[in-house]
Design a protein around this motif. Structure first.
Motif, short mmCIF file in Angstrom:
data_model
loop_
_atom_site.label_atom_id
_atom_site.label_comp_id
_atom_site.label_asym_id
_atom_site.label_seq_id
_atom_site.Cartn_x
_atom_site.Cartn_y
_atom_site.Cartn_z
N GLN A 49 0.84 -1.20 0.00
CA GLN A 49 0.00 0.00 0.00
C GLN A 49 0.88 1.26 0.00
N ALA A 52 2.37 3.25 3.24
CA ALA A 52 2.29 2.42 4.44
C ALA A 52 3.68 2.29 5.07
N GLN A 116 3.51 -4.57 7.12
CA GLN A 116 3.18 -3.17 6.82
C GLN A 116 2.08 -2.71 7.75
N LEU A 118 -0.87 0.16 8.21
CA LEU A 118 -1.69 1.19 7.57
C LEU A 118 -2.84 1.49 8.53
#
Length: 127
Positions: A49, A52, A116, A118
């Motif tokens: 993303q 991120a 990651q 987010l």
């Protein structure tokens, strides 16, 4: 914080001689050369993303450790932080790893797993 690990395959590198609550781009971890030679360089590539935050860890041994929010596929006692940062505007990041020309490294595996973040959710993705 809502943490969730996503199971997947794991990246292993053999040295030779000579998380999201919403739908977002999944984190993909790749490696340029699965069998790099000592004295050479290989690259980990992450894609996910855009914007991120991420972290990339390695270990010399695999594991399968159940956590309240998913599974860790690296031996927790030997985690090595390889890199952390923010994915660029296209959702990419990379890490070049220069291998020393050290014969004792031949035959070792380096396992890697990336995560990651987010918003409030963590997604851990080995590959």
């Amino acid at each position: 914080m809502n943490l969730r690990l996503v199971p997947a395959s794991i990246t292993a590198v053999l040295l030779a001689s000579g998380a999201f609550a919403q739908t977002a781009a999944p984190l993909v971890l790749g490696v340029s050369e699965p069998y790099p030679v000592i004295g050479s360089t290989f690259t980990y590539a992450l894609s996910g993303q855009p914007g991120a935050r991420y972290v990339l860890h390695g270990a010399l041994a695999p594991a399968q450790v159940a956590l309240p929010f998913g599974t860790l596929f690296l031996a927790p006692g030997g985690l090595i932080r390889l890199q952390a940062g923010t994915l660029d505007a296209t959702g990419d990041a990379s890490l070049a790893v220069a291998l020393p020309n050290t014969p004792q490294l031949v035959g070792l595996f380096l396992y890697a797993q990336a995560a990651q973040l987010l918003g409030e959710a963590l997604r851990l993705r080995p590959e």
